[in-house]
Design an enzyme around this catalytic site. Structure first.
Site, short mmCIF file in Angstrom:
data_model
loop_
_atom_site.label_atom_id
_atom_site.label_comp_id
_atom_site.label_asym_id
_atom_site.label_seq_id
_atom_site.Cartn_x
_atom_site.Cartn_y
_atom_site.Cartn_z
N ALA A 1 0.81 -1.22 0.00
CA ALA A 1 0.00 0.00 0.00
C ALA A 1 0.84 1.27 0.00
O ALA A 1 0.30 2.37 0.03
CB ALA A 1 -0.93 -0.02 1.21
N ASN B 1 10.86 -4.80 14.87
CA ASN B 1 10.24 -3.59 15.39
C ASN B 1 9.22 -3.87 16.49
O ASN B 1 8.59 -2.94 17.00
CB ASN B 1 9.51 -2.83 14.26
CG ASN B 1 10.43 -2.48 13.12
OD1 ASN B 1 10.26 -2.97 12.01
ND2 ASN B 1 11.45 -1.68 13.39
N ARG C 1 1.62 1.20 11.68
CA ARG C 1 2.47 0.50 12.63
C ARG C 1 2.07 0.82 14.08
O ARG C 1 2.28 0.01 14.99
CB ARG C 1 3.94 0.84 12.36
CG ARG C 1 4.33 0.52 10.90
CD ARG C 1 5.61 -0.23 10.77
NE ARG C 1 5.62 -1.48 11.48
CZ ARG C 1 6.67 -2.29 11.57
NH1 ARG C 1 7.80 -1.95 10.99
NH2 ARG C 1 6.63 -3.43 12.23
N GLU D 1 11.01 2.45 17.88
CA GLU D 1 10.83 1.47 16.79
C GLU D 1 11.45 0.12 17.14
O GLU D 1 11.71 -0.70 16.28
CB GLU D 1 11.41 2.03 15.49
CG GLU D 1 10.76 3.33 15.03
CD GLU D 1 9.56 3.15 14.11
OE1 GLU D 1 9.58 2.24 13.27
OE2 GLU D 1 8.59 3.93 14.23
N ARG E 1 12.91 8.21 12.74
CA ARG E 1 11.83 7.55 13.48
C ARG E 1 12.13 7.42 14.98
O ARG E 1 11.26 7.66 15.81
CB ARG E 1 11.57 6.16 12.90
CG ARG E 1 11.02 6.18 11.49
CD ARG E 1 10.28 4.89 11.20
NE ARG E 1 10.10 4.64 9.77
CZ ARG E 1 9.56 3.54 9.29
NH1 ARG E 1 9.16 2.59 10.10
NH2 ARG E 1 9.42 3.37 7.98
N HIS F 1 15.51 2.58 9.47
CA HIS F 1 15.91 1.95 10.74
C HIS F 1 17.41 1.68 10.65
O HIS F 1 17.91 1.35 9.57
CB HIS F 1 15.20 0.60 10.96
CG HIS F 1 13.74 0.72 11.22
ND1 HIS F 1 12.81 -0.08 10.59
CD2 HIS F 1 13.04 1.51 12.06
CE1 HIS F 1 11.60 0.23 11.03
NE2 HIS F 1 11.71 1.19 11.91
N ASP G 1 19.00 -0.85 11.36
CA ASP G 1 19.36 -2.20 10.91
C ASP G 1 19.40 -2.33 9.38
O ASP G 1 19.65 -3.41 8.85
CB ASP G 1 18.47 -3.28 11.55
CG ASP G 1 17.03 -3.25 11.10
OD1 ASP G 1 16.68 -2.42 10.26
OD2 ASP G 1 16.24 -4.07 11.61
N CYS H 1 14.97 -7.89 9.59
CA CYS H 1 13.73 -7.20 10.01
C CYS H 1 12.69 -8.20 10.50
O CYS H 1 11.80 -7.85 11.27
CB CYS H 1 13.09 -6.47 8.84
SG CYS H 1 14.08 -5.16 8.15
O1 SUG Z 1 8.19 0.12 8.97
N1 SUG Z 1 7.37 -1.43 5.90
C1 SUG Z 1 8.07 -1.47 7.18
C2 SUG Z 1 9.39 -2.19 7.04
C3 SUG Z 1 10.05 -2.43 8.36
C4 SUG Z 1 11.40 -3.03 8.24
N2 SUG Z 1 11.93 -3.29 9.54
C5 SUG Z 1 13.23 -3.11 9.91
N3 SUG Z 1 14.05 -2.40 9.20
N4 SUG Z 1 13.58 -3.62 11.03
C6 SUG Z 1 8.30 -0.06 7.74
O2 SUG Z 1 8.60 0.84 6.95
C7 SUG Z 1 5.48 -1.01 4.43
C8 SUG Z 1 3.99 -1.26 4.42
C9 SUG Z 1 3.34 -0.86 3.13
O3 SUG Z 1 3.79 0.07 2.49
O4 SUG Z 1 2.32 -1.50 2.76
C10 SUG Z 1 6.09 -1.07 5.83
O5 SUG Z 1 5.44 -0.79 6.80
#
Ligand code: SUG
Length: 451
Positions: A20, A111, A139, A175, A215, A251, A253, A374
Site C-alpha cells: 500500500a 520492530n 504500525r 521502533e 523515526r 531503521h 538495521d 527485520c
Molecule cells: O516500517 N514497511 C516497514 C518495514 C520495516 C522493516 N523493519 C526493519 N528495518 N527492522 C516499515 O517501513 C510497508 C507497508 C506498506 O507500504 O504496505 C512497511 O510498513
C-alpha cells in the site's frame, strides 16, 4: 555467567500482506505501492527462512500476527454497522485508512519490541518493551497485540518483566530492536547494549535528516535502557547519520548489524562515525574484555543507496553450534556484484568470525522494505528461562509442516489494495488465526475469540 542461547522469534506473515506504499522514507515500500502481493508466498518465504535457521541448529520460534483488517480501530473511528458495511464505508471514504488498518506490518518483528537479556539487567529478569511505533498509523496499531503475544509466551513473572509501550508522544517515538544491538563475549555474559536513534527532541537538535523523517528518538532509547535497568557503563547511545536516513535507512538495521563480538556496518551509518567507532571499541573492550571485530564497509565499495537497494546490512549474523558465525543474507545481495564482492572479500576472505554465507529469498517482504533481520526479534534466554517460555511457539519439524499446511489452506495467493474492503478477507483471517492459536497451543489472544 550462565549458559544462554539466542532465540530468533520471527513473526508469521499475516493473511492480509499487501503493498500500500504506507511507509514514507522506506524506498521499497514506496516503489511497490499498489502492486499485487502474494500473502501465501510471503508467509511461506518467512517459514522457509525459519526452517533454514532451525536446520542449521539455531533456536527458532514464531510470533502470531494480529487480526487484520483491524475492524476494532475502524469502529473506534466511527464506522458502524456490519463488518462488511464498516469495511466498505472506510474503503470508500479513505482507502489509505483501510490500507493502514489492514497492513501485515507486524511481520517485521525486529520492530516489535526491545529485549534485554537477564545478564544485562540489574534485577536479573528478561525485560521486554513493546515498541509504540507511533511514526506511522499502520504500525502504531501493532503494540497492543504484540504485548499480548509476548505476555502469553513469556508468562512467568519470576523470569520475565513486561513493560508498557512508551508514552504515545513524538518525544518517545520507539521502533524497537531495529535500532538496538547487543554486543557481548557470549550470550550468557553481560553485554554492551547499543541504542541507535535518529533524532533528539528535547532540546531540539539541528542535526536532522532533510528529506525523510527520523523515526527513533534519543529520549525513547534512553527510557528503554533506564526501565530495563541497564547499567550506564554497559550502554551506548549513538546517533544515526542523517544522510543515511535520507538515503532510505529508516531503521539503523538497514545500515548495521551486530552479533556477539562482531559489528558489520556501513561507514556512513552513524553521525561522527570515527568517534563512534572508537567509543564502541573502548566500551566493548571494557565490557567483554576482548577486542571488537569491526567490519566497516567503505562507501566507495558500496554506497548508501546500494546498501538500501541490496539490504546487505539487514542480514542476520548467527552463531552456529560450532561457535563460528554465518551470514544469512537476502538474495538481492548475492545478485548485486558490488554487494557480493563486499561479502566475499570484506566478510568471508578477511579474518572475521563469519565463516559462511547463506542467501535466502524473502522477496515478498523485501518489496516492502523488510530483509531477513527485520523479520526476527532476538531473545537471549538462559536454559532456565527457556524452560519457562511457552513451548508451543518453538519451531520443530512437525510445527513447520503444520504451519506450511495451514498457510497453504488458509491464505490467498493474490491481494490488491482494493481487495482489502472484501468482508470475506476478514472472515478468512479470523478463521486462520483461530486455527493458528490452536496450532501454537496459545490461550485466546484475539477479541473475536472471546465472543
Ligand atoms: O516500517 N514497511 C516497514 C518495514 C520495516 C522493516 N523493519 C526493519 N528495518 N527492522 C516499515 O517501513 C510497508 C507497508 C506498506 O507500504 O504496505 C512497511 O510498513
Amino acid at each position: 555467567m550462565s549458559q544462554a542461547v539466542e532465540v530468533n522469534f520471527d513473526a508469521i506473515v499475516g493473511p492480509t500482506h499487501n503493498y500500500a506504499g504506507l511507509s514514507y522514507g522506506n524506498v521499497a515500500s514506496q516503489k511497490s505501492k499498489n502492486t499485487i502481493a502474494n500473502p501465501r508466498l510471503a508467509a511461506l518465504e518467512g517459514l522457509a527462512k525459519m526452517k533454514f535457521l532451525a536446520d542449521l541448529g539455531i533456536p527458532q520460534a514464531v510470533l502470531p500476527p494480529p487480526l487484520r483488517p483491524d475492524i476494532a480501530t475502524l469502529r473506534c473511528l466511527g464506522y458502524t454497522g456490519s463488518d462488511a458495511a464498516v469495511l466498505q464505508a472506510a474503503g470508500k471514504d479513505d482507502p489509505t485508512l483501510l490500507a493502514a488498518v489492514s497492513s501485515a506490518s507486524s511481520m517485521w518483528a525486529a520492530n516489535a519490541a526491545t529485549v534485554s537479556p537477564s545478564a544485562d539487567t540489574a534485577d536479573g529478569l528478561v525485560h521486554f518493551s513493546p515498541a509504540n511505533l507511533l511514526c506511522q498509523l499502520h504500525r502504531s496499531l501493532e503494540p497492543e497485540a504484540t504485548a499480548a503475544a509476548l505476555r502469553a509466551i513469556f508468562a512467568d513473572e519470576g523470569a520475565f518483566e513486561h513493560h508498557r509501550p512508551l508514552p504515545c508522544h513524538a518525544r518517545f517515538a520507539d521502533e524497537g530492536a531495529a535500532n538496538h544491538t547487543r554486543l557481548c563475549a557470549d550470550y550468557g555474559s553481560p553485554g554492551l547494549e547499543v541504542f541507535v536513534y535518529g533524532k533528539q527532541v528535547s532540546p531540539p537538535s539541528p542535526i536532522a535528516p532533510k528529506v525523510f523523517p527520523a523515526r527513533q528518538t534519543a529520549e525513547a532509547s534512553r527510557a528503554v535502557a533506564r526501565r530495563h535497568q541497564i547499567s550506564p557503563d554497559r550502554s551506548l547511545f549513538i546517533r544515526q547519520c542523517p544522510d543515511a536516513i535520507d538515503a532510505g535507512v529508516f531503521h539503523n538495521d538497514v545500515a548495521a548489524v551486530g552479533n556477539q563480538n562482531v559489528l558489520l556496518c556501513h561507514d556512513r551509518a552513524f553521525h561522527h562515525q570515527e568517534q563512534v567507532i572508537e567509543d564502541l571499541r573502548n566500551a566493548f573492550e571494557r565490557v567483554a574484555r576482548q577486542p571488537l571485530h569491526l567490519i566497516q564497509v567503505p562507501s566507495d565499495e558500496l554506497t548508501l543507496a546500494e546498501a538500501v537497494e541490496t539490504y546487505l546490512f539487514n542480514s542476520q549474523i548467527v552463531t552456529m553450534p560450532d561457535g563460528t558465525m554465518a551470514l544469512i543474507a537476502p538474495s538481492e545481495s548475492r545478485d548485486h556484484p558490488r554487494a557480493r564482492a563486499v561479502i566475499d572479500q570484506r566478510i568471508l576472505a578477511a579474518d572475521t568470525p563469519i565463516k559462511g554465507v547463506h542467501f535466502l529469498d524473502v522477496r515478498q517482504s523485501m518489496r516492502n522494505g523488510g530483509g531477513p533481520a527485520c523479520l526476527r526479534l532476538r531473545v537471549v534466554l538462559t536454559q532456565a528461562e527457556l524452560e519457562r517460555a511457552h513451548r508451543g511457539v518453538f519451531l520443530t519439524p512437525e510445527l513447520y509442516d503444520r504451519l506450511v499446511a495451514w498457510v497453504n489452506r488458509r491464505y490467498r495467493d493474490e491481494l490488491r489494495p482494493e481487495d482489502l474492503a472484501d468482508a470475506a478477507l476478514l472472515d478468512e483471517s479470523r478463521a486462520a488465526l483461530d486455527e493458528l492459536t490452536q496450532i501454537l497451543d496459545l490461550p485466546s489472544l484475539y477479541d473475536f475469540q472471546h465472543g
